[in-house]
Design a protein around this motif. Structure first.
Motif, short mmCIF file in Angstrom:
data_model
loop_
_atom_site.label_atom_id
_atom_site.label_comp_id
_atom_site.label_asym_id
_atom_site.label_seq_id
_atom_site.Cartn_x
_atom_site.Cartn_y
_atom_site.Cartn_z
N GLU A 17 -15.32 9.06 7.02
CA GLU A 17 -14.27 8.06 7.19
C GLU A 17 -14.48 6.88 6.25
O GLU A 17 -15.60 6.42 6.06
CB GLU A 17 -14.27 7.52 8.62
CG GLU A 17 -13.84 8.51 9.66
CD GLU A 17 -13.74 7.86 11.04
OE1 GLU A 17 -13.58 6.63 11.13
OE2 GLU A 17 -13.84 8.61 12.03
N SER A 141 -5.80 -4.46 0.80
CA SER A 141 -4.74 -3.61 1.36
C SER A 141 -4.14 -2.74 0.28
O SER A 141 -3.90 -1.55 0.48
CB SER A 141 -3.66 -4.47 2.02
OG SER A 141 -4.18 -5.13 3.14
N SER A 142 -3.89 -3.32 -0.88
CA SER A 142 -3.33 -2.58 -2.01
C SER A 142 -4.28 -1.46 -2.44
O SER A 142 -3.86 -0.31 -2.63
CB SER A 142 -3.07 -3.53 -3.18
OG SER A 142 -2.64 -2.84 -4.32
N ALA A 144 -6.55 0.04 -0.68
CA ALA A 144 -6.67 1.06 0.37
C ALA A 144 -5.35 1.79 0.65
O ALA A 144 -5.33 2.75 1.41
CB ALA A 144 -7.19 0.42 1.66
N GLY A 145 -4.26 1.32 0.04
CA GLY A 145 -2.97 1.97 0.25
C GLY A 145 -2.27 1.56 1.53
O GLY A 145 -1.41 2.28 2.02
N TYR A 146 -2.64 0.43 2.08
CA TYR A 146 -1.99 -0.09 3.28
C TYR A 146 -0.86 -1.03 2.90
O TYR A 146 -0.96 -1.78 1.94
CB TYR A 146 -2.98 -0.84 4.18
CG TYR A 146 -4.01 0.06 4.81
CD1 TYR A 146 -3.65 1.00 5.76
CD2 TYR A 146 -5.34 -0.04 4.44
CE1 TYR A 146 -4.60 1.83 6.33
CE2 TYR A 146 -6.30 0.80 5.00
CZ TYR A 146 -5.92 1.72 5.94
OH TYR A 146 -6.86 2.55 6.50
N GLU A 147 0.21 -1.00 3.67
CA GLU A 147 1.34 -1.88 3.41
C GLU A 147 1.13 -3.20 4.15
O GLU A 147 0.79 -3.22 5.33
CB GLU A 147 2.63 -1.22 3.87
CG GLU A 147 3.86 -1.98 3.44
CD GLU A 147 5.14 -1.23 3.76
OE1 GLU A 147 6.12 -1.90 4.13
OE2 GLU A 147 5.15 0.01 3.67
N ILE A 148 1.35 -4.29 3.44
CA ILE A 148 1.25 -5.62 4.03
C ILE A 148 2.42 -5.80 5.00
O ILE A 148 3.55 -5.44 4.68
CB ILE A 148 1.31 -6.70 2.93
CG1 ILE A 148 0.14 -6.57 1.97
CG2 ILE A 148 1.38 -8.10 3.51
CD1 ILE A 148 -1.18 -6.92 2.56
N PRO A 149 2.19 -6.37 6.19
CA PRO A 149 3.29 -6.60 7.12
C PRO A 149 4.39 -7.46 6.49
O PRO A 149 4.11 -8.40 5.75
CB PRO A 149 2.62 -7.36 8.28
CG PRO A 149 1.18 -7.04 8.17
CD PRO A 149 0.91 -6.82 6.71
N ASP A 158 -1.93 -10.28 -4.30
CA ASP A 158 -2.62 -9.05 -4.69
C ASP A 158 -3.22 -9.26 -6.08
O ASP A 158 -2.51 -9.46 -7.05
CB ASP A 158 -1.63 -7.89 -4.69
CG ASP A 158 -2.26 -6.56 -5.08
OD1 ASP A 158 -3.42 -6.54 -5.53
OD2 ASP A 158 -1.57 -5.53 -4.94
#
Length: 166
Positions: A17, A141-142, A144-149, A158
């Motif tokens: 993970e 976040s960028s 890791a590929g996560y979208e910012i709320p 970023d």
């Protein structure tokens, strides 16, 4: 803290993970007291001894990353939230910047930001550009590929493009 961090990294690596480990070494905050194994090591007082202790523990974490075989896909960031204290026995330095902890001057706000991202950021690169601690959320976040709320205002920018500009 170091042992728990390394244990956490071992578990996450074994599970396959991805992980985020925030390791807040609080030793340079008052009271500045090194562990007995490090007390007196530098001959320059408790603050210097604490810095040697932190360096030792950071090295243990870096060694664990290498031993776990995850160097190539691990980002390591070293930064601080404020500049030096001015209370006797806990002195640091802000170099030529005016101010210290509890001020709004650059000596309090400007701290080091070091990042290691093998294969992405060229080793030894130096910049005087500003990266703010609030930039970490959108930047990581960028990565890791996560979208910012989008339902709230998020401070920070970023900084991936800046970091990758070798």
């Amino acid at each position: 803290l170091t042992k728990r961090t390394i244990d956490f990294m071992k578990r996450k690596t074994k599970e396959g993970e991805p992980f985020f480990a925030f390791v807040p070494f609080t030793l340079p905050h008052l009271p500045v007291l090194p562990h007995p194994d490090f007390a007196g090591k530098t001959g320059n007082g408790n603050y210097a001894d604490v810095l040697v202790e932190i360096d030792h523990h950071a090295g243990e974490i870096m060694d664990a990353i290498k031993k776990l075989g995850i160097v190539a896909n691990t980002i390591v960031i070293w930064t601080s939230e404020n500049g030096p204290e001015q209370i006797e026995g806990a002195h640091g330095t802000a170099g030529f910047w005016r101010g210290n902890y509890f001020t709004a001057l650059e000596g309090s706000l400007r701290t080091s930001f070091l990042i290691k991202w093998p294969g992405k950021i060229k080793a030894g690169r130096v910049s005087n550009e500003i990266v703010h601690i609030s930039d970490l959320l959108p930047t990581l976040s960028s990565v890791a590929g996560y979208e910012i709320p989008k339902d709230r205002m998020i401070d920070g920018i970023d900084q991936v493009d800046f970091l990758l500009a070798n």
